[in-house]
Scaffold this active site. Sequence first.
Site, PDB file in Angstrom:
ATOM      1  N   GLN A  97       0.829  -1.210   0.000  1.00  0.00           N
ATOM      2  CA  GLN A  97       0.000   0.000   0.000  1.00  0.00           C
ATOM      3  C   GLN A  97       0.859   1.254   0.000  1.00  0.00           C
ATOM      4  O   GLN A  97       0.332   2.351  -0.133  1.00  0.00           O
ATOM      5  CB  GLN A  97      -0.919   0.021   1.236  1.00  0.00           C
ATOM      6  N   CYS A 135      -8.979   1.663  10.076  1.00  0.00           N
ATOM      7  CA  CYS A 135      -9.162   2.138  11.460  1.00  0.00           C
ATOM      8  C   CYS A 135      -8.757   3.585  11.656  1.00  0.00           C
ATOM      9  O   CYS A 135      -8.951   4.130  12.736  1.00  0.00           O
ATOM     10  CB  CYS A 135      -8.394   1.251  12.425  1.00  0.00           C
ATOM     11  N   GLU A 138     -12.687   5.071   5.508  1.00  0.00           N
ATOM     12  CA  GLU A 138     -12.818   4.355   6.773  1.00  0.00           C
ATOM     13  C   GLU A 138     -13.990   4.809   7.624  1.00  0.00           C
ATOM     14  O   GLU A 138     -14.229   4.246   8.695  1.00  0.00           O
ATOM     15  CB  GLU A 138     -11.508   4.499   7.562  1.00  0.00           C
TER      16      GLU A 138
END
Lengths: 291, 789
Positions: B226, B374, B743
């Site tokens: 990522q 998160c 998120e």
Amino acid sequence: MYPPAFEYAAPESVEEALDRLAEVGDEGRILAGGQSLIPMMKLRLAAPAHLIDINEIAELAYIREVNGHLAIGALTRHADVVRSEVVAGGCATMASAAPWVADPLVRNRGTVCGSVAHCDPEGDWNSVMLAVGAEVVARSKQGERVIPISEFVVDFFTNSLRPGEMVTELRVPRDDDRSGGAYLKLERKIGDYATVGVAAHLRLDEQGRIARAGLALTSVGPINLKVTEAEEMMVGQEPGDELFAEAAQIAARTCEPTSDVRGPAEYKRSVVAAYTRRAFGRALAGARGET
Amino acid sequence: MTTTHQPATPFEMGGIGHSVRRKEDDRFIQGAGRYLDDIQLPGMLHMAILRSPIAHGRILSIDTSEAEATDGVVAVVTGEMLAAHGLAWMPTLSGDTQAVLATDKVRYQGQEVAAVIATDPYVARDALSGIFVDYEELPAITSPQQALEPGAVLIRDEKEGQTDNVAYTWEAGDKAATDEAFAKADLVVTLDTHYPRSHPAPLETCGVVADVNPATGEATIYLTSQAPHAHRTLFAIVAGLPEEKIRVVSPDIGGGFGNKVPIYPGYVVATAASLLIGKPVKWVESRSENLISTGFARDFHMHGELALTADGRILGLRASILSDQGAFYADAQPTRFRAGLFHICTGSYDFGAAHVTAKGAFTNKAPGGVAYRCSFRVTEASYLIERLVQNAAYELGMDPAEFRLKNFIRPEQFPYLSPTGFVYDSGDYHTALRKAMEMIDYEGWRRRQQEPHPEGKLIGIGIASFTEVVGAGNSRTYDIAGLKMIDSAELRIHPTGKAILKLGVKSQGQGHETTFAQIVAEELGIPFEDVKVQEGDTDNTPYGLGTYASRSTPVAGAATAVVARQIREKARKLAAHLLEASPDDLEWEPGRFFVRGVPDKGVTIQEVAFAAYTNFPEGMEAGLEGVHYYDPPNMTYPFGSYIVVVEVDPEDGTWKVLDMVAVDDCGVRINPMIVEGQITGGLTEGFAKANMQWITFDENGNCIGSNFLDYLVPTAWEAPRFRLGETVTPSPHHPIGAKGVGESATVGSPAAYVNAVIDALWSKGVRNIDMPVLPHRVWGALNGVEVAP
């Protein structure tokens, strides 16, 4: 996921499969839907040296009505049962259970006979078969024998097949118009094994009393448990909430759940009781033609 | 201020606000994506890893001779061999060290012990059974509470100066002011809850193909990454390789969710093996390896207290958390924040005082913590405050919606300085909650809840009104392992008016190839289909910190808008030259400059682009391109209100969602369809955590949750139907007013589901059930039976 090496054969007839099975002995495993066997091999929990793939034996794929029972061939997929009008009209408990077996992908490949032979106490079908009193047809080079399901299911992942035998058919008693059945399953998600499964079957006599009762439980013992005490207690009785509550208490008392990630034993007993009541309630409604 | 965004461009151009179809999906839905495991290089070898079967033990000996003698095995690598090259240990992203291959002890089940390199992946796996490791088993520590007990076995005995199992301690906020607030309180409401360990479980597991050229020493590392640029720099530091000789290529990625931010031991071993053997080495995890050993998420034991006045005002918050870090402290998080951004736990509410203390403990479990959408642990923070607020309302005898509306930060208070130091950029919480209440018919459900249910089921209504913080940095405050959290965009306009946009971030399914092309379309009027977006290859993209923590749109999206605007300014000069007018006399409409007052006299951006290479004025540099490094002035603060209605069966403890509405505000939406896709996925993952999903361990540290039979991922069968709504409160500091959204729904939704179940059971005396709210836990709570996990 990489399984260990194995030999592979794809016979085109039952005879050929039985020859092969006799040849390789204990090292051979029948591959039908492969929905339990292949994952176990990929996890290296199973390592058969020989796979005998019966998927080419088209004659084993059937559901038909013969002499008062339903005959289910060894290549009949769960999804075939879900869609079958013969099952819908011939065995309410099976029809009720079929959509709860595994998930749609597994149902497209996995077979009823394979699941029955696997004898996983968390498998749904053996509870259904115990509740309705099915028989397993096994063949070997020596011939054919018909084994009552209660004698077929021996132990945890253990059936009573002899070396060289394979399951070719299941025989399920056909419901008459005073019969009903249901399968209730508690699962955490689709495709999960049952936390608790309850298979119930009822046949009423002409007076509306119980002529036959079948009750078997999934995932609450080392094998699928037939609750004989409750079944015998119910015969000849007037069906209803009170009787079902009594059967539920017997089921809850006789089951042998263990505590695990699906819940403590006490919880599972409580669900066994609740689902036994509910399942017989539905079976009765079916037997009375109220559904 | 709530607005709605009207697209400024026609649909075919596909600027901001258009739900154009995703450009990347053609190849994905036709099976023509190129993922890591699709890569085949000439002479490529395959690696398999031997993992520890036990949670804690000393390694007495490792015998690899049988494996080495296996046909097709090229090499067997152990920690001892790596130690000779200084590679047996590597730094983590939180300043700790982590074993690459264990040399002294194994510290969790599934830890990497040895690796086989073979000509074939089957042979590599078969040969693992030819490695014999002797362990002296040590007691396993399976909870942070156990880790901190006096006399607990020391897990990190190799760490100099480490005398206990404490990984870190940290605090935020003002203790004195908070104590004062609590002294004035009429009522204090407390909550103890465990946010369980879960796993991102991306569809594609992690892997690497390391290709080191033995002649040049150049390393091409294909990686499920990522953050390819950050990984290149870390590889240079860890392996001591010159950075110009490392090229990290992150191909198509099948889901990341933070799982593909850390550097895993397998990457390092495969690279070292390729370097030593001189051939490419591929390693791809199995599903079980992914679940058992790679970055987990959460595992926070939280205690919260709210100080309240009798008339329903919040005065202050105390929160203390104990985090289960596993055997190594390896969270990917900004250096100065040891518990991520958990200290945003004052949420959407306006009160003066808060104090947060945090402690992390080493346990015999896999490392990780910050992952799974998160936002650096805003998930845990939002869950704690939203559960506390709901319980506080009941204790005060107030409706939870009314209580929230009374305590929300008001629109005129933005920018709002929170008691733990965040500056919320913009928000309108009242409007979002009222909209959600209207959508779901909140009052109607409250009435229906009182009516007797024919089957004895219980109805519950749960709310969560979350505030997120995403889009790090600014560079003054936020870094990862010292690398400042900026991001960049390089935009080149070709002579024919087509363009390539190169970014330092990396999509794992978020739709970057479409979204970022739409920003260019908005700013330059080049149709989004004409803009190729390139990411993932560090040799061909400008530097960036990568895609996680909902930061791509806030940072790389801003960089894209800024560089496009710079190019538009040059284009204006070129247009002026072509039109023989002064640049100041030109007006811009999407895709075209024209002379003010003479709309017919104009040039398109495509004509300008051609001129940049064929007909540029004397003294002007040729070409039409630029690069911009964006350092955000602040984070962005998306928010929303979610309302869930559930029906609980008290007999078996199951619950199902009858209705759910999610009103999200992420500022300006670039592609509303993609945003809604992100939200739907997040709501599903939030449902998973609330309903079924966790990784647990037995008392010996055996991981229960190492496959998809035990680790449950919901499918379309279980996922509730969601109804989505929106409000639009632009970010005042972002060039296009956008905020991150990736998120929001995983952060916000878990509390809404749990609040709904607790709402159903409150009158029966139930005050809390930890996630996942499994049927047996509901049953236990209703029947007063203590239910072990």
